[in-house]
Design an enzyme around this catalytic site. Structure first.
Site, mmCIF file in Angstrom:
data_model
loop_
_atom_site.group_PDB
_atom_site.id
_atom_site.type_symbol
_atom_site.label_atom_id
_atom_site.label_comp_id
_atom_site.label_asym_id
_atom_site.label_seq_id
_atom_site.Cartn_x
_atom_site.Cartn_y
_atom_site.Cartn_z
ATOM 1 N N ASP A 53 -4.390 -8.645 -9.969
ATOM 2 C CA ASP A 53 -3.055 -9.141 -10.275
ATOM 3 C C ASP A 53 -3.116 -9.767 -11.662
ATOM 4 O O ASP A 53 -3.810 -10.762 -11.877
ATOM 5 C CB ASP A 53 -2.616 -10.175 -9.228
ATOM 6 C CG ASP A 53 -1.196 -10.662 -9.494
ATOM 7 O OD1 ASP A 53 -0.299 -9.808 -9.626
ATOM 8 O OD2 ASP A 53 -0.999 -11.886 -9.597
ATOM 9 N N GLU B 164 -1.360 -3.139 -11.368
ATOM 10 C CA GLU B 164 0.009 -2.685 -11.565
ATOM 11 C C GLU B 164 0.124 -2.062 -12.950
ATOM 12 O O GLU B 164 -0.618 -2.428 -13.850
ATOM 13 C CB GLU B 164 0.967 -3.871 -11.497
ATOM 14 C CG GLU B 164 1.115 -4.451 -10.114
ATOM 15 C CD GLU B 164 1.751 -5.819 -10.180
ATOM 16 O OE1 GLU B 164 2.914 -5.943 -9.801
ATOM 17 O OE2 GLU B 164 1.073 -6.757 -10.621
ATOM 18 N N ASP C 101 -1.080 -15.325 -6.042
ATOM 19 C CA ASP C 101 -1.684 -14.271 -6.856
ATOM 20 C C ASP C 101 -2.754 -13.487 -6.091
ATOM 21 O O ASP C 101 -2.866 -12.275 -6.225
ATOM 22 C CB ASP C 101 -2.301 -14.860 -8.128
ATOM 23 C CG ASP C 101 -1.277 -15.647 -8.923
ATOM 24 O OD1 ASP C 101 -0.085 -15.271 -8.872
ATOM 25 O OD2 ASP C 101 -1.661 -16.628 -9.575
#
Ligand SMILES: [Zn+2]
Length: 367
Positions: A184, A268, A351
């Site tokens: 993350d 991501e 997170d």
């Protein structure tokens, strides 16, 4: 595999003169051969190849301008080939017509090729042998092995010199591992992994950012184009460079560690991160780090037979409970750092929970 190694070099006074001369000659032949090409095409409607340009340089230019012989011949040929690249790009990709190089161009560099041991690194003595320069003092922060292909000498706006050595090397792949990880990417921290490792942003960067802001404020009080103005500009360039170097070193360490320890790495895509509204100055700085980290992870994964997956579709990674899958929309609020799942009572760090979900989603997509 070709790998580049960049080192800072410390040329002496004579070497500096020779380097400047080479920059100048490269610019000169770049411009002259570009003009020659343009003219020949205009007059005779004949296209000129890069070899023609090189012949023109050797037969005509070097005769007329004797001083061209004082610099490394490969550097001149490579300058012509660079011009050819810009020219080909103009035709194939409809990019702009190649521009003539200006004396005030900030990007100063030349490339020379390896032949008969003309380029050699002496790691013990901290010296590098370069054509027409002999031994130049260098700072080797790491060694390389393999056949040298070329060397690019450059000077950055702050005045420092570097050499990039291109080496043909056999790469030793990292050993296979069964561990996988999700990342993350964050603003406060650089990233957190799904097994809970947190990578902070180096504190030293904050220090230099503050310094940079101060230097920029001071610049606004200086009279434009005055001596002090340029002095200040140089200080700013040095500070920028410092930040860049610290960041790059740190990101190399982080990406190396993540790649060494894991077989599948999921993060991501950066588009998702851009959707996060954040008006901090830190945001633009984070963008650079995220971009660089994901870039390094990408190529290091490829080198080492690892899989790096970017989840690009919108994915509510923070809202989903990584234990039971319950979607908790209260978590949209960024200030919620910790929460307890209303369904399964699992306690989550925002997170870390996101990182776990990212890993699961990546593995799901590849399954
Ligand atoms: Zn739950």
């Amino acid at each position: 595999m070709l790998k580049g190694y960049k080192y800072r070099i410390y040329p002496n006074k004579d070497q500096k003169i020779q380097i400047a001369r080479t920059f100048g000659c490269c610019r000169f032949v770049y411009n002259q051969t570009l003009a020659y090409r343009k003219e020949t095409y205009g007059k005779e409607k004949k296209s000129v190849s890069k070899t023609d340009c090189n012949h023109y340089c050797n037969r005509e230019l070097k005769k007329e301008y004797e001083w061209l012989k004082e610099v490394d011949k490969f550097a001149l040929t490579n300058a012509i080939y660079n011009m050819d690249c810009a020219y080909q790009k103009f035709f194939k990709e409809h990019a702009g017509y190649p521009k003539f190089k200006s004396k005030h161009d900030k990007h100063k560099s030349y490339t020379t090729n390896f032949t008969n041991g003309n380029i050699a690194a002496d790691f013990e003595e901290g010296k590098i042998k370069l054509p027409k320069l002999k031994q130049v003092k260098a700072k080797f922060h790491r060694k390389f092995e393999g056949q040298i292909k070329s060397a690019t000498v450059s000077q950055v706006p702050s005045g420092k010199y570097y050499v990039s050595i291109l080496v043909e090397t056999e790469h030793e792949e990292l050993r296979h591992t069964d561990k996988n990880t999700g990342l993350d990417l964050g603003v406060k921290d650089l990233c957190i992994t799904s097994d809970g490792t947190r990578y902070w942003n180096p504190k030293t960067i904050r220090k230099y950012e503050k310094k940079l802001a101060k230097l920029q404020r001071q610049l606004s009080h200086k009279e434009k184009r005055s001596r002090n103005y340029y002095k200040q500009k140089k200080k700013i360039a040095i500070c920028h460079e410092k930040i860049r170097n610290i960041r790059k070193d740190y990101l190399h360490k982080v990406s190396h560690e993540i790649i060494s320890e894991n077989q599948v790495i999921v993060s991501e895509g950066l588009q998702i991160k851009n959707m996060v509204k954040n008006h901090h100055l830190a945001k633009s700085i984070m963008d650079v780090s995220w971009y660089e980290l994901t870039r390094q992870l990408g190529y290091k994964a490829e080198w080492n037979g690892r899989q790096y997956i970017k989840i690009d579709a919108f994915y509510a990674s923070s809202q989903i409970c990584s234990s039971c899958g319950y979607q908790n929309t209260d978590i949209k609020d960024l200030s919620v750092r910790e929460w307890i799942c209303p369904k399964c009572r699992a306690k989550h760090d925002r997170d870390l929970n996101a990182a776990k979900n990212i890993l699961a989603e990546g593995l799901r997509q590849t399954a």
